[in-house]
Write a protein that holds these residues in place. Structure first.
Motif, PDB file in Angstrom:
ATOM      1  N   ALA C  96      53.053  52.721  58.709  1.00 15.98           N
ATOM      2  CA  ALA C  96      51.675  52.053  58.328  1.00 15.98           C
ATOM      3  C   ALA C  96      50.790  53.372  58.158  1.00 15.98           C
ATOM      4  N   THR C  97      50.860  54.348  59.182  1.00 12.90           N
ATOM      5  CA  THR C  97      50.067  55.604  58.915  1.00 12.90           C
ATOM      6  C   THR C  97      50.475  56.296  57.465  1.00 12.90           C
ATOM      7  N   LEU C  98      51.637  56.458  57.374  1.00 12.73           N
ATOM      8  CA  LEU C  98      52.048  57.048  55.860  1.00 12.73           C
ATOM      9  C   LEU C  98      51.487  56.088  54.852  1.00 12.73           C
ATOM     10  N   GLU C  99      51.805  55.075  54.808  1.00 14.65           N
ATOM     11  CA  GLU C  99      51.165  54.275  53.788  1.00 14.65           C
ATOM     12  C   GLU C  99      49.690  54.434  53.634  1.00 14.65           C
ATOM     13  N   LEU C 100      49.100  54.317  54.689  1.00 13.76           N
ATOM     14  CA  LEU C 100      47.541  54.811  54.511  1.00 13.76           C
ATOM     15  C   LEU C 100      47.262  55.903  53.975  1.00 13.76           C
ATOM     16  N   ALA C 101      47.880  57.094  54.722  1.00 13.13           N
ATOM     17  CA  ALA C 101      47.584  58.357  54.317  1.00 13.13           C
ATOM     18  C   ALA C 101      47.910  58.570  52.678  1.00 13.13           C
ATOM     19  N   LEU C 102      49.079  58.116  52.408  1.00  8.66           N
ATOM     20  CA  LEU C 102      49.556  58.496  50.979  1.00  8.66           C
ATOM     21  C   LEU C 102      48.438  57.728  50.008  1.00  8.66           C
ATOM     22  N   CYS C 103      48.053  56.517  50.560  1.00  6.34           N
ATOM     23  CA  CYS C 103      47.226  55.882  49.399  1.00  6.34           C
ATOM     24  C   CYS C 103      45.827  56.541  49.544  1.00  6.34           C
ATOM     25  N   ALA C 104      45.399  57.181  50.547  1.00  6.32           N
ATOM     26  CA  ALA C 104      44.359  58.137  50.681  1.00  6.32           C
ATOM     27  C   ALA C 104      44.351  59.207  49.715  1.00  6.32           C
ATOM     28  N   MET C 105      45.524  59.799  49.691  1.00  5.09           N
ATOM     29  CA  MET C 105      45.823  61.027  49.113  1.00  5.09           C
ATOM     30  C   MET C 105      45.804  60.662  47.324  1.00  5.09           C
ATOM     31  N   LEU C 106      46.492  59.661  47.098  1.00  7.49           N
ATOM     32  CA  LEU C 106      46.327  59.151  45.668  1.00  7.49           C
ATOM     33  C   LEU C 106      45.040  58.798  45.228  1.00  7.49           C
ATOM     34  N   ILE C 107      44.141  58.169  46.000  1.00  7.15           N
ATOM     35  CA  ILE C 107      42.745  58.011  45.694  1.00  7.15           C
ATOM     36  C   ILE C 107      42.283  59.257  45.444  1.00  7.15           C
ATOM     37  N   SER C 108      42.431  60.271  46.063  1.00  5.02           N
ATOM     38  CA  SER C 108      41.533  61.414  45.998  1.00  5.02           C
ATOM     39  C   SER C 108      42.057  62.102  44.885  1.00  5.02           C
ATOM     40  N   ILE C 109      43.505  62.066  44.627  1.00  2.00           N
ATOM     41  CA  ILE C 109      43.773  62.922  43.483  1.00  2.00           C
ATOM     42  C   ILE C 109      43.135  62.123  42.126  1.00  2.00           C
ATOM     43  N   VAL C 110      43.613  60.907  42.035  1.00  2.00           N
ATOM     44  CA  VAL C 110      43.377  60.120  40.859  1.00  2.00           C
ATOM     45  C   VAL C 110      41.956  60.058  40.499  1.00  2.00           C
ATOM     46  N   LEU C 111      41.041  59.928  41.273  1.00  2.00           N
ATOM     47  CA  LEU C 111      39.675  60.086  41.393  1.00  2.00           C
ATOM     48  C   LEU C 111      39.277  61.540  41.253  1.00  2.00           C
ATOM     49  N   GLY C 112      39.627  62.258  42.095  1.00  2.00           N
ATOM     50  CA  GLY C 112      39.015  63.624  42.172  1.00  2.00           C
ATOM     51  C   GLY C 112      39.101  64.691  41.109  1.00  2.00           C
ATOM     52  N   ILE C 113      40.469  64.475  40.537  1.00  2.68           N
ATOM     53  CA  ILE C 113      40.880  65.531  39.404  1.00  2.68           C
ATOM     54  C   ILE C 113      39.819  65.195  38.246  1.00  2.68           C
ATOM     55  N   PRO C 114      39.875  63.950  37.795  1.00  8.75           N
ATOM     56  CA  PRO C 114      38.960  63.719  36.700  1.00  8.75           C
ATOM     57  C   PRO C 114      37.597  64.176  37.020  1.00  8.75           C
ATOM     58  N   LEU C 115      37.146  63.424  38.153  1.00  7.56           N
ATOM     59  CA  LEU C 115      35.723  63.818  38.474  1.00  7.56           C
ATOM     60  C   LEU C 115      35.263  65.423  38.544  1.00  7.56           C
ATOM     61  N   GLY C 116      36.134  65.811  39.217  1.00  8.14           N
ATOM     62  CA  GLY C 116      36.171  67.419  39.273  1.00  8.14           C
ATOM     63  C   GLY C 116      36.108  68.145  37.923  1.00  8.14           C
ATOM     64  N   MET C 117      36.785  67.767  37.078  1.00  8.50           N
ATOM     65  CA  MET C 117      37.012  68.248  35.815  1.00  8.50           C
ATOM     66  C   MET C 117      35.755  68.085  34.986  1.00  8.50           C
ATOM     67  N   TRP C 118      35.361  66.872  35.138  1.00  3.05           N
ATOM     68  CA  TRP C 118      34.047  66.537  34.360  1.00  3.05           C
ATOM     69  C   TRP C 118      32.984  67.351  34.952  1.00  3.05           C
ATOM     70  N   ALA C 119      33.041  67.334  36.244  1.00  3.95           N
ATOM     71  CA  ALA C 119      31.645  68.376  36.654  1.00  3.95           C
ATOM     72  C   ALA C 119      31.897  69.683  36.319  1.00  3.95           C
ATOM     73  N   GLY C 120      33.018  70.178  36.283  1.00  3.85           N
ATOM     74  CA  GLY C 120      33.421  71.583  35.684  1.00  3.85           C
ATOM     75  C   GLY C 120      32.949  71.945  34.510  1.00  3.85           C
ATOM     76  N   LEU C 121      33.360  70.802  33.549  1.00  2.00           N
ATOM     77  CA  LEU C 121      33.295  70.864  32.054  1.00  2.00           C
ATOM     78  C   LEU C 121      31.605  70.751  31.785  1.00  2.00           C
ATOM     79  N   LYS C 122      31.081  70.109  32.521  1.00  2.00           N
ATOM     80  CA  LYS C 122      29.524  69.902  32.345  1.00  2.00           C
ATOM     81  C   LYS C 122      28.554  70.030  33.501  1.00  2.00           C
ATOM     82  N   PRO C 123      28.615  71.106  34.063  1.00  3.81           N
ATOM     83  CA  PRO C 123      27.927  71.589  35.274  1.00  3.81           C
ATOM     84  C   PRO C 123      26.633  71.100  35.256  1.00  3.81           C
ATOM     85  N   GLU C 124      25.920  71.222  34.076  1.00  4.86           N
ATOM     86  CA  GLU C 124      24.428  71.058  34.218  1.00  4.86           C
ATOM     87  C   GLU C 124      24.158  69.498  33.702  1.00  4.86           C
TER      88      GLU C 124
END
Lengths: 324, 304, 325
Positions: C96-124
């Motif tokens: 149960a813990t692993l499922e939760l943790a992996l799910c959280a990791m997945l969310i952070s990668i899948v959302l975080g990388i595009p969002l972070g790249m967007w912010a990095g490409l257009k910081p202003e």
């Protein structure tokens, strides 16, 4: 290829950087022409605007900089201010560029084949196999042994000289009409430098490609270019056939540059040097930009000199040129 | 390495002391000034809690169980108005929050101070003496930092049990390594500077060199890390208390107040949890914003 | 490569050995082992029998050897509360813990990388600044507070998502998982988002910083000079470069996600090992506490080892160094 237009005509090109501190006129009204099979040497110190000229031709000037005026006629069509999509079909295809530092120009996490094939496929509808074959042939042409294996390598597995050969191969992939080479041999050993110069010249002559060779190193230009334009503070101060300019420089700056190159026949004589530094391009004082460092400067130099024809094919921007 | 030499600015008309300069730089960001003012207000409330609270929430004579779970603005049987409502025992939430804030800040500040003192001594000695001392100390620091703070705190509290002193110990254990690493890092840079060599040549004692010469020069990064760490410590204490393994119910911090309210939340009595939550949030965010600005102002690489 | 892995394995074994020493002596020196290992409700005779049975009358180094020997056999004591082996309890809760943790990791990668790249490409840009503002908030807000807010908004006020438990689970390779049923997914969503928030902010920052650095590199300009489309430059040339540090750091953070699931599991009553440890601490179920700590330490070290190896596979430069060294 049947057009009668020269490959590249640059007319009164101005590239300015609009920074918070003011407008930096990195390139301030330069003109030159390069035709098929011809190599033009663009010479100047760092900060003279030669690299920005190269990027302007490629349409790769990044904000806050932009091409603020003038025309860049590529085979008769003005490509200055072309929308990026249209420019992209030319870039890497009809106009290619080779960068200065081979350690930095190849993406470290992508294999050589990826980086070559993507450049072919960006401009041609060919199969992967076809693109790979072409990549391999060109690697062989620029002198990389066993190109089939090397295609699968990563950039860090190559030496500096080999990497620059790969960059040159990438520039040649789509058989461009014009290559802008921005000091491609500066970062290399002298022996490697010689080999690459020889090969580039050969490739260029064979395929009748026009080339702009940007450098600060006069000794490189001497054996390579047909014509040369000397840049200082964003302007061309002298241009002409390479031998004439190097043998009989007209502009005091060119003279200073040549004097600061070590050569064998002046052993023991201290090298001449140009006093002072390249001026800041931000708020250049009016008049001749070289005034402050020039042994010949006088009150006339307080007004900006124009480019004048000194001899057939020889132009100079100076009130007091070293005429014979 | 710094730009200071080639862009030496014209002398300002009035000579500023470094402190005045620091204040002026800090005041450049209105957000940071607002955050500092907010934090000052929070601090005042925490210090003056016994004076400004409408009631003493831990004096059983002042509390009536009949007043429990009143919504914000509700009136007690005795006619007192509870602006933020009451909790399950009939305590005034506003008073409980003031006292909770006091506990939270006390725990954060105490653990921060001790951790800073320990980390500073360890980091300075590691940097100053170098060699084997340095290697061993930094191995321990690295090992500890490879485990998340909450796990380390969990281990300690599982062994030690509940209590204000216990949680302070746990928080010190969690934090000291950050300080040690920071101090060592900047002290190593400073140690190679000429003024330390000069002090050594003068034959000063180790103690004097370390505390009078080295220490003041490693303070700026330490202050920045300290601000961030105190915000972390307060958040971590709240988290642990929320989990029921931090503070005992007799000395509730904001975290414990939130935990108490959490039981009522599903039945729609949101105020018991939300208001302490907002107080916690304001505290942490204001400290972090002040810390961000301090980092920008004190970072030598960004200095104009 | 083999040399590298062997060296790392040896290092990990050393760290596990040191940690087992610390946990063992922590339990035996700081706390009273009799309190920790023996049911507090036992009478005097029982206690004496237990002391003998547990070998507590023997010298401490011998005790340690026995402890290690048992640990190797998978015996970390019995739970007072459940009367079952502590290790078995933890292993039951771990999926149960692993499922939760992996799910959280997945969310952070899948959302975080595009969002972070967007912010990095257009910081202003406004979007770039909002993304950064969000990430600053994600860093500052205590995770339990966000969890409470999520419950209040989505479960209490809107009533659209459940706030407790795992929902309907189905068996997958002998493990019970939630993410294959709609009910399970609905139960998983809030806790996973809650647990992901901090790492999401971290990924956004890393991706943004990485992007800002990479777009200035010559090889990006060279890629543009080749006439590549902006999408290919961003998705291949930039992304592949920033993936390496992001994945490495995130991999190292998997352990911390598992540790922080203690908070999320308590708030959302998620029946994982985090909730088990908190319950065990509150019920003074000491064998479970000891077993949990050792398991977590073991897990941490395994994760660090795997990440190091993965990193060397991802980054060709590290691989080369190893071949040379």
């Amino acid at each position: 290829m049947t057009s009668n237009f020269p490959t590249l005509v640059v007319e009164d090109l101005r590239t300015y950087f609009y920074t918070k501190a003011g407008v930096v006129k990195a390139v301030d009204g330069i003109s030159f022409t390069v035709d098929r099979g011809e190599i033009l040497g663009l010479v100047g110190e760092s900060g003279s605007g030669k690299t920005v000229t190269g990027f302007s031709i490629m349409g790769l000037v990044d904000p806050p900089g932009r091409v603020a005026g003038g025309r860049i006629l590529f085979k008769g069509d003005d490509i200055a201010g072309l929308p990026d999509d249209a420019m992209r079909t030319l870039r890497g295809n009809r106009i290619a560029m080779i960068f200065q530092d081979p350690m930095m120009t190849l993406n470290p996490v992508l294999r050589i084949d990826t980086q070559m094939i993507e450049a072919i496929k960006a401009h041609n509808a060919v199969s992967n196999d076809e693109a790979r074959r072409r990549a391999r042939d060109i690697l062989g042409r620029v002198g990389i042994p066993s190109p089939d294996e090397r295609l699968k390598a990563y950039p860090h597995q190559f030496s500096g000289g080999m990497r620059q050969r790969v960059s040159i191969a990438i520039a040649l992939l789509n058989d461009p009409d014009l290559i802008v080479a921005d000091e491609p041999t500066t970062a290399l050993d002298v022996t490697i430098q010689g080999q690459i110069l020889y090969e580039v010249q050969k490739l260029c002559r064979e395929s009748r490609t026009a080339m702009i060779w940007i450098t600060h190193d006069l000794s490189v230009i001497a054996g390579l270019a047909d014509r040369i334009s000397v840049m200082y503070a964003g302007r061309i101060v002298e241009s002409g056939q390479v031998d004439e300019v190097l043998d009989r420089p007209l502009h005091p700056y060119t003279r200073g540059l040549i004097g600061s190159v070590p050569s064998e026949n002046r052993r023991g004589v201290p090298l001449a040097q140009i006093p002072g530094m390249t001026p800041s391009l931000l708020n250049l004082p009016p008049g001749c930009a070289f005034r402050a460092r020039c042994p010949r400067a006088d009150n006339a130099c307080l007004t900006p000199p124009e480019m004048t024809l000194a001899a057939p094919g020889r132009e100079v921007r100076c009130f007091h040129p070293h005429l014979a | 390495m710094t730009f200071a030499t080639d862009t030496a600015p014209a002398l300002p008309p009035k000579v500023e002391t470094p402190f005045q300069r620091f204040v002026a730089d800090f005041a450049e960001s209105p957000v940071a000034v607002a955050a500092l003012a907010t934090f000052a207000a929070v601090l005042f409330v925490a210090l003056a809690a016994p004076l400004i609270s409408p009631q003493n929430p831990y004096d059983l004579r002042q509390i009536d169980i009949m007043d429990s779970r009143l919504p914000p603005g509700g009136q007690s049987l005795a006619g007192m108005t509870f602006w933020l409502g009451t909790d399950g025992q009939g305590r005034d939430m506003l008073s409980a929050m003031f006292y909770g804030l006091r506990t939270s800040l006390f725990v954060g500040a105490m653990s921060g101070m001790f951790a800073l003192a320990i980390g500073m001594c360890v980091g300075l000695s590691a940097a100053y003496f170098g060699g084997r001392v340095d290697t061993i100390v930094m191995r321990i620091v690295d090992l500890q930092l490879s485990f998340p703070a909450i796990l380390v705190a969990l281990i300690l509290l599982a062994v030690l049990g509940k209590g204000v002193d216990k949680i302070i110990i746990a928080l010190i254990a969690v934090q000291w390594a950050y300080y040690a690493r920071t101090v060592r890092g900047s002290a190593l840079v400073e140690r190679r500077r000429e003024y330390i060599e000069a002090a050594t040549c003068l034959g000063l004692s180790h103690k004097r060199i370390v505390f009078r010469h080295l220490l003041p020069n490693v303070m700026p990064p330490l202050i920045v890390v300290g601000t961030v760490q105190i915000a972390h410590a307060i958040a971590l204490e709240a988290t642990l208390s929320f989990l029921g393994i931090g503070l005992p119910v007799t000395e509730p911090s904001l975290g414990l107040l939130i935990a108490n309210g959490f039981n009522y939340m599903l039945s729609g009595k949101y105020w018991i949890s939300i208001f302490p939550g907002i107080a916690l949030l304001i505290t942490i965010v204001s400290i972090n914003l002040v810390g961000d600005q301090l980092r920008d102002v004190l970072n030598p690489r960004l200095q104009k | 490569m083999t040399v590298f892995i062997t060296r790392r394995l040896l290092q990990s074994c050393l760290v596990i050995f040191v940690m087992s020493l610390i946990v063992f002596f922590g339990v035996n020196v700081i706390g009273n082992p009799i309190d920790i290992l023996i049911n507090p409700e036992a009478d005097q005779a029982e206690i004496e029998r237990a002391i003998k049975a547990l070998g507590l009358d023997r010298p401490i180094h011998e005790q340690y050897l026995v402890f290690i020997q048992r640990a190797f056999e998978g015996d970390l004591g019995r739970s007072f509360v459940f009367g079952e082996p502590a290790l078995k309890l933890i292993m039951q809760r771990m999926p149960a813990t692993l499922e939760l943790a992996l799910c959280a990791m997945l969310i952070s990668i899948v959302l975080g990388i595009p969002l972070g790249m967007w912010a990095g490409l257009k910081p202003e840009s406004a979007a770039g600044k909002s993304i950064m503002g969000f990430s600053i908030l994600g860093f500052s807000l205590p995770s339990f507070w966000v969890g409470i807010m999520l419950i209040m908004i989505f479960a209490v006020m809107l009533g659209v998502l459940p706030s407790t438990g795992r929902g309907q689970t189905v068996g997958l390779f002998g493990l019970q998982v939630s993410f294959l049923t709609w009910d399970g997914l609905a139960h998983l969503l809030l806790p996973a988002v809650n647990l992901a928030l901090f790492k999401l902010s971290l990924v956004i920052r890393l991706a943004r910083a990485g992007t800002r650095e990479v777009v200035l590199q010559d090889y990006v300009k060279f890629a543009r000079a080749k006439g590549l489309s902006p999408s290919r430059i961003v998705l291949v040339h930039v992304m592949k470069n920033i993936m390496i540090p992001v994945v490495t750091i995130l991999g190292l953070e998997l352990g911390s996600v598992i540790a922080f699931s203690v908070v999320t599991e308590t708030i959302f009553a998620w029946p994982g090992m985090g909730k088990l440890i908190i319950d065990s601490i509150n019920l003074l179920d000491r064998p479970v506490i000891v077993a949990y700590l050792l398991m977590t330490v073991f897990m941490f070290i395994t994760i660090n080892l795997v990440v190091d190896i993965l990193y060397s596979i991802l980054d060709p430069r590290v691989r080369l160094q190893d071949i040379k060294g």
